[in-house]
Design a protein around this motif. Structure first.
Motif, PDB file in Angstrom:
ATOM      1  N   MET A   1      43.862  39.062  39.201  1.00  0.00           N
ATOM      2  CA  MET A   1      44.601  39.457  40.392  1.00  0.00           C
ATOM      3  C   MET A   1      45.556  40.560  40.000  1.00  0.00           C
ATOM      4  O   MET A   1      46.702  40.313  39.677  1.00  0.00           O
ATOM      5  CB  MET A   1      45.350  38.249  40.933  1.00  0.00           C
ATOM      6  N   ALA A   2      45.090  41.780  39.985  1.00  0.00           N
ATOM      7  CA  ALA A   2      45.885  42.891  39.498  1.00  0.00           C
ATOM      8  C   ALA A   2      46.799  43.482  40.562  1.00  0.00           C
ATOM      9  O   ALA A   2      47.755  44.172  40.239  1.00  0.00           O
ATOM     10  CB  ALA A   2      44.971  43.979  38.957  1.00  0.00           C
ATOM     11  N   LEU A   3      46.514  43.229  41.832  1.00  0.00           N
ATOM     12  CA  LEU A   3      47.329  43.756  42.927  1.00  0.00           C
ATOM     13  C   LEU A   3      47.539  45.260  42.816  1.00  0.00           C
ATOM     14  O   LEU A   3      48.631  45.770  43.002  1.00  0.00           O
ATOM     15  CB  LEU A   3      48.679  43.030  42.984  1.00  0.00           C
ATOM     16  N   GLY A   4      46.496  45.975  42.442  1.00  0.00           N
ATOM     17  CA  GLY A   4      46.575  47.426  42.376  1.00  0.00           C
ATOM     18  C   GLY A   4      47.228  47.973  41.122  1.00  0.00           C
ATOM     19  O   GLY A   4      47.407  49.175  40.993  1.00  0.00           O
ATOM     20  N   ASN A   5      47.599  47.129  40.201  1.00  0.00           N
ATOM     21  CA  ASN A   5      48.237  47.567  38.961  1.00  0.00           C
ATOM     22  C   ASN A   5      47.264  47.468  37.797  1.00  0.00           C
ATOM     23  O   ASN A   5      46.283  46.739  37.853  1.00  0.00           O
ATOM     24  CB  ASN A   5      49.469  46.712  38.652  1.00  0.00           C
ATOM     25  N   GLN A   6      47.567  48.183  36.725  1.00  0.00           N
ATOM     26  CA  GLN A   6      46.742  48.115  35.528  1.00  0.00           C
ATOM     27  C   GLN A   6      46.843  46.725  34.920  1.00  0.00           C
ATOM     28  O   GLN A   6      47.910  46.124  34.874  1.00  0.00           O
ATOM     29  CB  GLN A   6      47.203  49.156  34.513  1.00  0.00           C
ATOM     30  N   ARG A  53      49.513  35.749  35.871  1.00  0.00           N
ATOM     31  CA  ARG A  53      49.311  35.249  34.516  1.00  0.00           C
ATOM     32  C   ARG A  53      47.992  34.477  34.480  1.00  0.00           C
ATOM     33  O   ARG A  53      47.646  33.779  35.421  1.00  0.00           O
ATOM     34  CB  ARG A  53      50.474  34.366  34.104  1.00  0.00           C
ATOM     35  N   ARG A  54      47.257  34.583  33.393  1.00  0.00           N
ATOM     36  CA  ARG A  54      45.894  34.030  33.336  1.00  0.00           C
ATOM     37  C   ARG A  54      45.825  32.533  33.617  1.00  0.00           C
ATOM     38  O   ARG A  54      45.055  32.087  34.441  1.00  0.00           O
ATOM     39  CB  ARG A  54      45.266  34.327  31.979  1.00  0.00           C
ATOM     40  N   PHE A  55      46.605  31.738  32.911  1.00  0.00           N
ATOM     41  CA  PHE A  55      46.537  30.287  33.099  1.00  0.00           C
ATOM     42  C   PHE A  55      46.998  29.910  34.497  1.00  0.00           C
ATOM     43  O   PHE A  55      46.381  29.088  35.172  1.00  0.00           O
ATOM     44  CB  PHE A  55      47.382  29.573  32.046  1.00  0.00           C
TER      45      PHE A  55
END
Length: 69
Positions: A1-6, A53-55
């Protein structure tokens, strides 16, 4: 879930290479059942998750329904 960010992804591998790793029995049948999350995450702790965050994203997207009333 990057929300448009790197994101922090540094590289990618084809499915042919990763298939053996992703098909590991521990990934297909995790040691903890997702229903145990309600016993581990207490007192509304699921509201403090950060889906970037991944987890946290794993819980947020796959088991958030467990915490609904």
């Amino acid at each position: 879930m990057a929300l448009g960010n790197q994101t922090d992804k540094e590289f990618a591998l084809s499915g042919r290479i990763t298939r053996n790793y992703m098909n590991h029995p521990r990934l297909r049948t995790p040691i903890l059942n997702k229903n145990l999350l309600k016993e581990i995450i207490l007192n509304g702790g699921e509201k403090m998750l950060s889906p970037e965050r991944r987890f946290d994203a794993t819980i947020y997207f796959t088991a958030s329904h467990l915490f609904e009333n």
